[in-house]
Design an enzyme around this catalytic site. Sequence first.
Site, PDB file in Angstrom:
ATOM      1  N   GLU A  81       0.829  -1.205   0.000  1.00 21.67           N
ATOM      2  CA  GLU A  81       0.000   0.000   0.000  1.00 21.67           C
ATOM      3  C   GLU A  81       0.863   1.254   0.000  1.00 21.67           C
ATOM      4  O   GLU A  81       1.778   1.401   0.797  1.00 21.67           O
ATOM      5  CB  GLU A  81      -0.935  -0.006   1.214  1.00 21.67           C
ATOM      6  CG  GLU A  81      -1.904  -1.183   1.251  1.00 21.67           C
ATOM      7  CD  GLU A  81      -2.933  -1.152   0.123  1.00 21.67           C
ATOM      8  OE1 GLU A  81      -3.033  -0.123  -0.586  1.00 21.67           O
ATOM      9  OE2 GLU A  81      -3.642  -2.168  -0.047  1.00 21.67           O
ATOM     10  N   CYS A 144      -8.559  -1.484   7.865  1.00 17.61           N
ATOM     11  CA  CYS A 144      -7.149  -1.550   7.444  1.00 17.61           C
ATOM     12  C   CYS A 144      -6.592  -0.159   7.162  1.00 17.61           C
ATOM     13  O   CYS A 144      -5.502   0.185   7.629  1.00 17.61           O
ATOM     14  CB  CYS A 144      -6.987  -2.451   6.218  1.00 17.61           C
ATOM     15  SG  CYS A 144      -7.162  -4.198   6.633  1.00 17.61           S
ATOM     16  N   HIS A 170      -1.621  -5.591   2.108  1.00 17.98           N
ATOM     17  CA  HIS A 170      -2.835  -6.415   2.037  1.00 17.98           C
ATOM     18  C   HIS A 170      -2.489  -7.762   1.388  1.00 17.98           C
ATOM     19  O   HIS A 170      -1.669  -7.812   0.459  1.00 17.98           O
ATOM     20  CB  HIS A 170      -3.910  -5.738   1.175  1.00 17.98           C
ATOM     21  CG  HIS A 170      -4.899  -4.941   1.963  1.00 17.98           C
ATOM     22  ND1 HIS A 170      -5.070  -3.580   1.797  1.00 17.98           N
ATOM     23  CD2 HIS A 170      -5.803  -5.320   2.927  1.00 17.98           C
ATOM     24  CE1 HIS A 170      -6.026  -3.154   2.616  1.00 17.98           C
ATOM     25  NE2 HIS A 170      -6.486  -4.181   3.317  1.00 17.98           N
TER      26      HIS A 170
END
Length: 213
Positions: A81, A144, A170
């Site tokens: 991410e 998240c 993730h």
Amino acid sequence: MPNKILLTGFDAFGGATLNPSWLAVKALHGRQVLGHTVVAAQLPTVFDASLLELNALLKQHRPALVICVGQAGGRSALSLERVAINVNDAPIADNAGVQPVDTVVKQGAPAAYFTSLPIKAMLAALQAQEIPAEVSQTAGTFVCNHVFYGLMHLLATRRDLKHTRGGFVHVPWLPEQGTPSMPLDDIVRGLRLAVRCAMLVQHDAVLGAGTTS
Ligand code: PCA
């Protein structure tokens, strides 16, 4: 000198009975990576409580590196991410039955934070070992992203964490959860490679470096 690496995973949510993020980080608990000991911990899939727990873990361990890991059903690769945003916009209720819509993670804090992990170097390291991986431009707006934003805010504002780097990854479903999926062994191997790379490489090259104009 901090000599720990903190990896977090989440408990099962949304009616599932397992969460691969927790199974994967648990498998790495106690391992040594470049002279650092991996500590794995579980966060609740609950707004606010997850960040209180993360804050306590950071105080306890003062790690050199933190990677929070979560499940992203529907993705087929390890998603590195890039950015956390200051928004909670839950598509479903969390494990405490709370479903915030269009609220902020931290009042008065920046709109977004970038990861401080070398995601391009990590991507190359994973692809070199044929682990499906991608850079992701969104961690969503559920728990998240909430944890990712809260982590980056703590790293940016707490003096005792000035030298701690961190970010979010993730992971796909396991094969028994649906399609697309990734076997647990591959997720574990991928996370270990990602951690090792993040310890070796401090920063990706600055955007635009090396180009001529
Ligand atoms: N995935 C959810 C929260 C917990 C998890 O493992 C998310 O992507 O927000």
